[in-house]
Design an enzyme around this catalytic site. Structure first.
Site, PDB file in Angstrom:
ATOM      1  N   TYR A   1      15.342  74.968 -49.862  1.00  0.00           N
ATOM      2  CA  TYR A   1      15.569  76.071 -50.801  1.00  0.00           C
ATOM      3  C   TYR A   1      14.390  77.040 -50.909  1.00  0.00           C
ATOM      4  O   TYR A   1      14.607  78.260 -51.026  1.00  0.00           O
ATOM      5  CB  TYR A   1      15.970  75.525 -52.166  1.00  0.00           C
ATOM      6  CG  TYR A   1      17.433  75.157 -52.217  1.00  0.00           C
ATOM      7  CD1 TYR A   1      18.407  76.110 -52.517  1.00  0.00           C
ATOM      8  CD2 TYR A   1      17.853  73.865 -51.918  1.00  0.00           C
ATOM      9  CE1 TYR A   1      19.751  75.779 -52.532  1.00  0.00           C
ATOM     10  CE2 TYR A   1      19.195  73.519 -51.932  1.00  0.00           C
ATOM     11  CZ  TYR A   1      20.135  74.481 -52.236  1.00  0.00           C
ATOM     12  OH  TYR A   1      21.466  74.151 -52.243  1.00  0.00           O
TER      13      TYR A   1
ATOM     14  N   GLU B   1      24.151  68.983 -55.844  1.00  0.00           N
ATOM     15  CA  GLU B   1      24.238  68.336 -54.533  1.00  0.00           C
ATOM     16  C   GLU B   1      23.678  66.917 -54.579  1.00  0.00           C
ATOM     17  O   GLU B   1      24.249  66.003 -53.967  1.00  0.00           O
ATOM     18  CB  GLU B   1      23.503  69.193 -53.494  1.00  0.00           C
ATOM     19  CG  GLU B   1      24.259  70.476 -53.184  1.00  0.00           C
ATOM     20  CD  GLU B   1      23.378  71.604 -52.681  1.00  0.00           C
ATOM     21  OE1 GLU B   1      22.224  71.328 -52.272  1.00  0.00           O
ATOM     22  OE2 GLU B   1      23.822  72.767 -52.725  1.00  0.00           O
TER      23      GLU B   1
ATOM     24  N   TYR C   1      34.909  70.449 -40.011  1.00  0.00           N
ATOM     25  CA  TYR C   1      36.285  70.267 -39.557  1.00  0.00           C
ATOM     26  C   TYR C   1      37.074  69.523 -40.620  1.00  0.00           C
ATOM     27  O   TYR C   1      36.632  68.485 -41.129  1.00  0.00           O
ATOM     28  CB  TYR C   1      36.339  69.495 -38.232  1.00  0.00           C
ATOM     29  CG  TYR C   1      35.742  70.283 -37.085  1.00  0.00           C
ATOM     30  CD1 TYR C   1      36.405  71.395 -36.569  1.00  0.00           C
ATOM     31  CD2 TYR C   1      34.510  69.932 -36.549  1.00  0.00           C
ATOM     32  CE1 TYR C   1      35.851  72.135 -35.530  1.00  0.00           C
ATOM     33  CE2 TYR C   1      33.952  70.665 -35.514  1.00  0.00           C
ATOM     34  CZ  TYR C   1      34.630  71.767 -35.007  1.00  0.00           C
ATOM     35  OH  TYR C   1      34.072  72.506 -33.996  1.00  0.00           O
TER      36      TYR C   1
ATOM     37  N   GLY D   1      49.152  77.804 -37.956  1.00  0.00           N
ATOM     38  CA  GLY D   1      48.253  77.401 -36.884  1.00  0.00           C
ATOM     39  C   GLY D   1      47.480  76.141 -37.212  1.00  0.00           C
ATOM     40  O   GLY D   1      48.016  75.175 -37.745  1.00  0.00           O
TER      41      GLY D   1
ATOM     42  N   GLY E   1      45.531  75.700 -39.517  1.00  0.00           N
ATOM     43  CA  GLY E   1      45.453  75.497 -40.957  1.00  0.00           C
ATOM     44  C   GLY E   1      46.242  74.290 -41.423  1.00  0.00           C
ATOM     45  O   GLY E   1      46.119  73.860 -42.576  1.00  0.00           O
TER      46      GLY E   1
END
Length: 390
Positions: free
Chosen positions: A95, A137, A206, A267, A269
């Site tokens: 950061y 996070e 992915y 597609g 998606g």
């Protein structure tokens, strides 16, 4: 925390910064890559070239400026960024690099308008935003690591099987090299991979098209013409190879209600919809599954969805649209009339993923059919940006 004096400066200068923010973020990335070339591998360079990543950063900064005094709302606005950072293993020591280069870009673009007081105020604002992201996070990393099958940092996976799903989509079944179980990802999430593409390190996300706690994960990748990573995955990766993965992340997850679910994809998606469909059916919900493909050769997972329909008779309705040729239930494009005909009711929770134009059109159709914004859920594969009216 910013001081009252710094808040006053931020409020006074925000319109000027907002006016030039895309120029600032466009300068920020090249500047950061020049000073710290080691971070370049984290970013998809095609999103740099088309301006998508700088625009996404600009929107995030503006969102935080407007919500900085409302912590819960600010964190919700940063949810997409938090998920992507988790799936890339972003750490607190990265950061300060961003802060240094962002402030330098602001100085270059705005010049003498950036006085010492202005720089201090905006530097403090970035510090607040960084603290919010680091804290969120860290919470995500810890929660995942404590789950059965969870891990911290990266984990090695072996390619256990490869299957050609369509002319352009190939699935990779990934099993952990250590042979231990993996944490079950939430339906709709994605996974980050750190890949060595012929000597070039690249990071990609992915969607998970399958998950089994005992076996591992499945990703399904579309070959992108001219891409760096997808042709390499299709042409070079073979069974037995190892890939490095970060924890799953993502917020396109199933809501907690019992209303019907409509899943609409175009597609590639379709990949997150496969797990969303299984999870909704497992919970006993009615599911309408709509997928649009260019033609039969580009239609992936048709047999898998048909088999799922046989497994859940009367609970799953599926409809395939092919733009060209035969093989689907209908031909042409997804339109409002089709969605109106298949929509179970105005209480339906709708999830849609596909090319940007496809999602913009579907979003408009659903809005016109009375589906509220809290019932319309979507995710973009590249940098997130508002959908434009079709």
């Amino acid at each position: 925390m910013t001081t009252a004096a710094q808040d006053a400066i931020i409020d006074a200068t925000a319109p000027v910064v907002a006016e030039h923010l895309e120029a600032i973020t466009a300068r920020f990335y090249p500047l950061m890559f020049e000073r710290y070339p080691e971070v370049k591998t984290i970013f998809n360079q095609s999103h740099q070239q088309d301006g998508g990543q700088p625009r996404a950063l600009a929107r995030s900064v503006l969102a935080y400026v407007g919500l900085r005094k409302q912590p819960a709302e600010a964190r919700a606005a940063m949810a997409v960024a938090i998920s992507k950072h988790v799936s890339l293993g972003i750490q607190p020591d990265q950061y300060p690099i961003v802060g240094e280069c962002l402030m330098a870009a602001i100085g270059e673009v705005l010049g003498d308008a950036v006085t010492e007081d202005v720089a201090d105020a905006w530097g403090a604002l970035y510090g607040e935003l960084a603290d919010l992201l680091i804290t969120a996070e860290a919470r995500e990393y810890q929660a995942f690591a404590q789950r059965p099958g969870g891990w911290t940092g990266t984990r090695e996976f072996r390619v256990a099987d490869i299957k050609q799903e369509s002319e352009v989509i190939r699935s990779f079944h990934l099993e952990p090299v250590d042979g231990k179980p993996v944490a079950v990802a939430e339906a709709g999430q994605y996974i980050g991979l750190r890949l060595d593409v012929d000597g070039t390190i690249a990071h990609r996300h992915y969607s998970l098209s399958g998950c089994d706690a005992e076996r591992g994960y499945r990703i399904s990748v579309k070959r992108e013409a001219g891409g760096l990573v997808s042709p390499w995955l299709h042409d070079k990766v073979k069974v037995g190879d190892t890939l490095t993965a970060y924890p799953p992340a993502g917020d396109l997850t199933l809501d907690d209600g019992q209303a019907p679910v409509m899943l609409i994809s175009g597609g590639v998606g379709q990949t997150p919809m496969l797990m969303l469909a299984r999870e909704a059916l497992r919970r006993g919900r009615q599911v309408v599954y709509i997928h649009a493909a260019r033609d039969a050769a580009h239609h992936a997972f048709g047999g898998e969805i048909s088999a799922l329909g046989a497994e859940y008779p009367g609970q799953l309705t599926h409809h395939f649209i092919h733009e060209h040729g035969e093989g689907g239930n209908t031909s042409g494009l997804v339109d409002q009339a089709l969605l109106q005909r298949l929509l179970p009711g105005t209480d339906t929770q709708c999830y849609f993923v596909g090319p940007e134009g496809f999602m913009s059109a579907v979003d408009g159709y659903l809005a016109a059919l009375g589906i509220g914004t809290d019932q319309r859920h979507y995710e973009q594969f590249g940098p997130s940006r508002p959908l434009q009216a079709a």
